[in-house]
Design a protein around this motif. Structure first.
Motif: not given
Length: 189
Positions: A140-148
């Protein structure tokens, strides 16, 4: 093959089991149709797993009943697969041996996603004769950073003679080395 078709007496009744597995597009998930066939045949739904992954749904069911009820269910599944154009795999199995010597623990892991994380975790437990009873993982993508990101929940069966504190220390050391955030706690029912 003889072991796959044997019956086990439980509470004075013969208990036969049929493991049923299907894969289908999510909008055509056959859980209701399968549950009805199980009930109509005179069998009980002993265990069920339904999981939607991507656009598809996996259904795995364990039906139990008398020999003739299971035979009736097998016939009904053949008809269902033709009528609904479903891919259904089923076979007779036997009840699982009691696992009183295994302690159920839940392992949760979160990390930045990269290939091979799950392999290393499963390999860690496999080398110690610890069984993986259930496993669910996702990206999933982290909400704050968009990191995988990668997340896994694994229920394991630890042999009772295993020193839990030493196992937990070894596991957390592995996770620290791989830069994983992880916990390992007893399953609470």
């Amino acid at each position: 093959m003889k072991a796959l078709n044997r019956s086990v007496a439980r509470n004075g009744a013969t208990d036969n089991q049929l493991l049923i597995s299907t894969l289908s597009p999510a909008h055509r998930a056959p859980i209701l149709a399968l549950a009805k066939r199980i009930a109509d045949s005179g069998c009980n739904l002993a265990d069920a797993r339904v999981s939607t992954i991507g656009n598809d749904t996996s259904v795995m069911l364990l039906a139990s009943g008398s020999w003739d009820a299971v035979a009736k269910l097998e016939t009904a599944l053949g008809k269902l697969s033709r009528d609904e154009e479903l891919q259904i795999v089923h076979y007779r199995t036997t009840p699982r041996e009691p696992t009183a010597h295994l302690l159920p623990y839940l392992v949760e892991v979160i990390a930045a996603d990269r290939p091979g994380i799950l392999v290393k975790i499963i390999e860690f437990f496999s080398r110690r004769d610890i069984s993986v009873e259930q496993l669910s993982s996702m990206r999933y993508q982290a909400m704050q950073t968009g990191a995988e990101m990668f997340q896994a929940q694994i229920t394991i069966g630890i042999p009772a003679e295993t020193h839990i504190a030493a196992l937990r220390d070894d596991f957390l050391e592995l996770c620290d080395g791989l830069n994983l955030d992880a916990i390992m706690d007893p399953v609470k029912f």
